[in-house]
Design an enzyme around this catalytic site. Sequence first.
Site, PDB file in Angstrom:
ATOM      1  CG  PHE A  17      -1.534   1.175   1.699  1.00  0.00           C
ATOM      2  CD1 PHE A  17      -2.203   2.028   0.814  1.00  0.00           C
ATOM      3  CD2 PHE A  17      -1.460   1.529   3.051  1.00  0.00           C
ATOM      4  CE1 PHE A  17      -2.780   3.207   1.284  1.00  0.00           C
ATOM      5  CE2 PHE A  17      -2.027   2.681   3.516  1.00  0.00           C
ATOM      6  CZ  PHE A  17      -2.691   3.535   2.635  1.00  0.00           C
ATOM      7  CB  ILE A  18       2.973   2.926   2.585  1.00  0.00           C
ATOM      8  CG1 ILE A  18       1.807   3.058   3.574  1.00  0.00           C
ATOM      9  CG2 ILE A  18       3.863   4.176   2.656  1.00  0.00           C
ATOM     10  CD1 ILE A  18       2.225   3.019   5.049  1.00  0.00           C
ATOM     11  CB  ALA A  97       9.698  -5.320   3.331  1.00  0.00           C
ATOM     12  CD  GLN A  99       2.854  -9.075  11.163  1.00  0.00           C
ATOM     13  OE1 GLN A  99       1.724  -8.925  10.678  1.00  0.00           O
ATOM     14  NE2 GLN A  99       3.201  -8.544  12.312  1.00  0.00           N
ATOM     15  CE1 TYR A 164       4.012  -3.447  12.458  1.00  0.00           C
ATOM     16  CE2 TYR A 164       3.403  -1.761  14.054  1.00  0.00           C
ATOM     17  CZ  TYR A 164       3.683  -2.136  12.749  1.00  0.00           C
ATOM     18  OH  TYR A 164       3.632  -1.191  11.750  1.00  0.00           O
ATOM     19  CB  ILE A 224     -16.830  -0.231  16.986  1.00  0.00           C
ATOM     20  CG1 ILE A 224     -17.164   0.744  15.853  1.00  0.00           C
ATOM     21  CG2 ILE A 224     -15.929   0.433  18.027  1.00  0.00           C
ATOM     22  CD1 ILE A 224     -17.896   1.996  16.318  1.00  0.00           C
ATOM     23  N   GLY A 293      -3.809  -5.628  23.707  1.00  0.00           N
ATOM     24  CA  GLY A 293      -2.670  -4.788  23.320  1.00  0.00           C
ATOM     25  C   GLY A 293      -3.094  -3.496  22.639  1.00  0.00           C
TER      26      GLY A 293
HETATM   27  P1  NAD Z   1       1.449  -3.523   3.210  1.00  0.00           P
HETATM   28  O1  NAD Z   1       1.133  -4.866   3.789  1.00  0.00           O
HETATM   29  O2  NAD Z   1       0.616  -3.039   2.084  1.00  0.00           O
HETATM   30  O3  NAD Z   1       2.979  -3.451   2.774  1.00  0.00           O
HETATM   31  C1  NAD Z   1       3.977  -4.295   3.274  1.00  0.00           C
HETATM   32  C2  NAD Z   1       4.760  -4.834   2.087  1.00  0.00           C
HETATM   33  O4  NAD Z   1       5.873  -5.596   2.567  1.00  0.00           O
HETATM   34  C3  NAD Z   1       3.924  -5.765   1.205  1.00  0.00           C
HETATM   35  O5  NAD Z   1       4.128  -5.457  -0.152  1.00  0.00           O
HETATM   36  C4  NAD Z   1       4.448  -7.162   1.551  1.00  0.00           C
HETATM   37  O6  NAD Z   1       4.284  -8.083   0.498  1.00  0.00           O
HETATM   38  C5  NAD Z   1       5.903  -6.836   1.856  1.00  0.00           C
HETATM   39  N1  NAD Z   1       6.553  -7.804   2.727  1.00  0.00           N
HETATM   40  C6  NAD Z   1       6.090  -8.329   3.902  1.00  0.00           C
HETATM   41  N2  NAD Z   1       7.007  -9.196   4.415  1.00  0.00           N
HETATM   42  C7  NAD Z   1       8.062  -9.215   3.556  1.00  0.00           C
HETATM   43  C8  NAD Z   1       9.305  -9.898   3.528  1.00  0.00           C
HETATM   44  N3  NAD Z   1       9.655 -10.751   4.506  1.00  0.00           N
HETATM   45  N4  NAD Z   1      10.138  -9.683   2.481  1.00  0.00           N
HETATM   46  C9  NAD Z   1       9.789  -8.823   1.474  1.00  0.00           C
HETATM   47  N5  NAD Z   1       8.637  -8.150   1.453  1.00  0.00           N
HETATM   48  C10 NAD Z   1       7.774  -8.327   2.474  1.00  0.00           C
HETATM   49  O7  NAD Z   1       1.415  -2.485   4.433  1.00  0.00           O
HETATM   50  P2  NAD Z   1       1.677  -0.912   4.509  1.00  0.00           P
HETATM   51  O8  NAD Z   1       0.566  -0.359   5.310  1.00  0.00           O
HETATM   52  O9  NAD Z   1       1.949  -0.361   3.164  1.00  0.00           O
HETATM   53  O10 NAD Z   1       2.995  -0.862   5.432  1.00  0.00           O
HETATM   54  C11 NAD Z   1       4.248  -0.415   4.940  1.00  0.00           C
HETATM   55  C12 NAD Z   1       5.147  -0.142   6.143  1.00  0.00           C
HETATM   56  O11 NAD Z   1       4.626   0.931   6.922  1.00  0.00           O
HETATM   57  C13 NAD Z   1       5.329  -1.317   7.099  1.00  0.00           C
HETATM   58  O12 NAD Z   1       6.661  -1.329   7.566  1.00  0.00           O
HETATM   59  C14 NAD Z   1       4.392  -0.978   8.248  1.00  0.00           C
HETATM   60  O13 NAD Z   1       4.801  -1.596   9.462  1.00  0.00           O
HETATM   61  C15 NAD Z   1       4.548   0.522   8.293  1.00  0.00           C
HETATM   62  N6  NAD Z   1       3.437   1.211   8.930  1.00  0.00           N
HETATM   63  C16 NAD Z   1       2.203   1.205   8.359  1.00  0.00           C
HETATM   64  C17 NAD Z   1       1.183   1.910   8.979  1.00  0.00           C
HETATM   65  C18 NAD Z   1      -0.211   1.965   8.421  1.00  0.00           C
HETATM   66  O14 NAD Z   1      -1.061   2.592   9.048  1.00  0.00           O
HETATM   67  N7  NAD Z   1      -0.484   1.383   7.263  1.00  0.00           N
HETATM   68  C19 NAD Z   1       1.431   2.606  10.157  1.00  0.00           C
HETATM   69  C20 NAD Z   1       2.694   2.558  10.719  1.00  0.00           C
HETATM   70  C21 NAD Z   1       3.706   1.874  10.078  1.00  0.00           C
HETATM   71  C1  UD1 Z   2      -2.115   0.590  12.731  1.00  0.00           C
HETATM   72  C2  UD1 Z   2      -1.329  -0.170  11.671  1.00  0.00           C
HETATM   73  C3  UD1 Z   2       0.035  -0.508  12.177  1.00  0.00           C
HETATM   74  C4  UD1 Z   2       0.668   0.793  12.601  1.00  0.00           C
HETATM   75  C5  UD1 Z   2      -0.169   1.528  13.654  1.00  0.00           C
HETATM   76  C6  UD1 Z   2       0.407   2.915  13.932  1.00  0.00           C
HETATM   77  C7  UD1 Z   2      -2.684  -1.441  10.131  1.00  0.00           C
HETATM   78  C8  UD1 Z   2      -3.329  -2.727   9.825  1.00  0.00           C
HETATM   79  N1  UD1 Z   2      -2.030  -1.381  11.289  1.00  0.00           N
HETATM   80  O1  UD1 Z   2      -2.375  -0.239  13.898  1.00  0.00           O
HETATM   81  O2  UD1 Z   2       0.801  -1.099  11.141  1.00  0.00           O
HETATM   82  O3  UD1 Z   2       1.945   0.570  13.095  1.00  0.00           O
HETATM   83  O4  UD1 Z   2      -1.445   1.748  13.117  1.00  0.00           O
HETATM   84  O5  UD1 Z   2      -0.420   3.590  14.819  1.00  0.00           O
HETATM   85  O6  UD1 Z   2      -2.753  -0.495   9.364  1.00  0.00           O
HETATM   86  N2  UD1 Z   2     -10.952  -1.375  14.606  1.00  0.00           N
HETATM   87  C9  UD1 Z   2     -12.302  -1.560  14.742  1.00  0.00           C
HETATM   88  N3  UD1 Z   2     -12.933  -2.333  13.818  1.00  0.00           N
HETATM   89  C10 UD1 Z   2     -12.295  -2.935  12.775  1.00  0.00           C
HETATM   90  C11 UD1 Z   2     -10.880  -2.746  12.655  1.00  0.00           C
HETATM   91  C12 UD1 Z   2     -10.241  -1.963  13.603  1.00  0.00           C
HETATM   92  O7  UD1 Z   2     -12.928  -1.034  15.673  1.00  0.00           O
HETATM   93  O8  UD1 Z   2     -12.947  -3.616  11.949  1.00  0.00           O
HETATM   94  C13 UD1 Z   2     -10.258  -0.490  15.580  1.00  0.00           C
HETATM   95  C14 UD1 Z   2      -9.099  -1.158  16.292  1.00  0.00           C
HETATM   96  O9  UD1 Z   2      -9.539  -1.859  17.426  1.00  0.00           O
HETATM   97  C15 UD1 Z   2      -8.240   0.070  16.638  1.00  0.00           C
HETATM   98  C16 UD1 Z   2      -8.495   1.047  15.474  1.00  0.00           C
HETATM   99  O10 UD1 Z   2      -9.703   0.608  14.842  1.00  0.00           O
HETATM  100  O11 UD1 Z   2      -8.700   0.683  17.813  1.00  0.00           O
HETATM  101  C17 UD1 Z   2      -7.372   1.044  14.461  1.00  0.00           C
HETATM  102  O12 UD1 Z   2      -7.080  -0.304  14.129  1.00  0.00           O
HETATM  103  P1  UD1 Z   2      -6.095  -0.703  12.933  1.00  0.00           P
HETATM  104  O13 UD1 Z   2      -6.494   0.010  11.705  1.00  0.00           O
HETATM  105  O14 UD1 Z   2      -6.008  -2.190  12.901  1.00  0.00           O
HETATM  106  O15 UD1 Z   2      -4.732  -0.019  13.357  1.00  0.00           O
HETATM  107  P2  UD1 Z   2      -3.785  -0.061  14.649  1.00  0.00           P
HETATM  108  O16 UD1 Z   2      -3.997  -1.243  15.490  1.00  0.00           O
HETATM  109  O17 UD1 Z   2      -3.895   1.299  15.256  1.00  0.00           O
END
Ligand code: NAD
Ligand code: UD1
Length: 328
Positions: A17-18, A97, A99, A164, A224, A293
Amino acid sequence: MTSSSRPLVAVTGGAGFIGSHTVDLLIARGCRVVVLDDFSTGKRANLARWADSGRFGLAGAEPSLDVLTVDVSHGVFAALAPVTAAYGAIERIVHLAAQVSVVHSIANPLTDLRVNYGGTLQVLEYARATGVKKVVFASSAAVYGDVTAFPVDEDVACHPLSPYGAHKLASEHALHYYSAVHGVQTTALRFFNVYGPRQDPSSPYSGVISIFADRAAGGRELTIFGDGEQSRDFVYVGDVVRAVVGAALGDGADRASINVGTGTEITVKELAQTIVDVTGGTSTIRHAEARPGEILRSVARVERAERLLGFRAETRLRDGLAATLQGA
Ligand code: NAD
Ligand code: UD1
């Protein structure tokens, strides 16, 4: 070896995604990009717009993207060797990249350790060994855990509540010592809750906005977890990638950890209602048991990003939601 003045940037997780939005902006800014991804959650479709640009050297005068299928927790050196032999050294790395699920990390802490901390060490070892100038790392607001002062300042003591968050924090420490000891410039960006087009709603662990938007668009019920009073700072992906690319291509902010958020918070309950309103209002809302958590409050202090990166998030939530629902 072919020579080019265009910077060669590696993006781990670039099919995600990002990551895919980061690739788009890097190419728009004139970079050549190598994506390293194992496609565990990432998708080739996210990079499809660059398919015609061909692999480096194989199509077009100035191809922009090469995509390598590799697990970053062990295959980085071998995967990049043919690319650098042909096109020169990687100059900068954006390490995304991971989890990404907090819930999954609690159930599978050792997998999270291998991919999230091990992957960062692999990337840093590669950077040290080959003279990469800058590594930008996707850290997270999850490093903070239970803090009591808001908006959250980067210098507060971190007490993560999940593997995480703990492994993101351990990765930040590694970035710091690779800079101090080995001279690799590093910046950790602590993303708050990122949302926008291409965020995959298909897993129960997906980002809440992607799930709510998908369900509300189909008139289905939203769930929720807990009372919905927990808050988050939701930041639009188009804003986030400006911070990422600015940090990656610039030479400042070495050894810094920087929040990337908006500085405003919204409760999950208010978010659910807003999404129901924006989509026409037929979905019902139910409550289920709170997640283990769970962080109860999260909102970023944003001054450091402004000072070190000249970055400020600009997209209002309703505009970002509209763009998310439209897709792009
Ligand atoms: P995403 O799942 O779309 O992207 C993660 C990517 O990493 C995917 O393309 C996946 O295939 C790849 N990947 C996973 N394990 C791998 C491995 N072992 N080797 C190679 N590639 C691997 O998720 P995203 O939301 O785009 O997250 C991108 C980064 O931003 C991550 O590090 C995540 O922890 C961080 N992050 C995301 C959020 C959020 O709100 N989306 C918030 C804080 C931090
Ligand atoms: C998210 C990110 C994580 C990042 C963190 C930074 C994802 C999947 N996770 O975690 O990678 O490091 O932000 O702050 O993007 N919720 C509901 N109903 C649902 C799904 C979620 O109520 O169907 C609630 C959850 O309980 C939580 C909030 O929405 O309180 C956000 O949840 P989620 O989007 O999973 O993100 P985080 O756990 O904050």
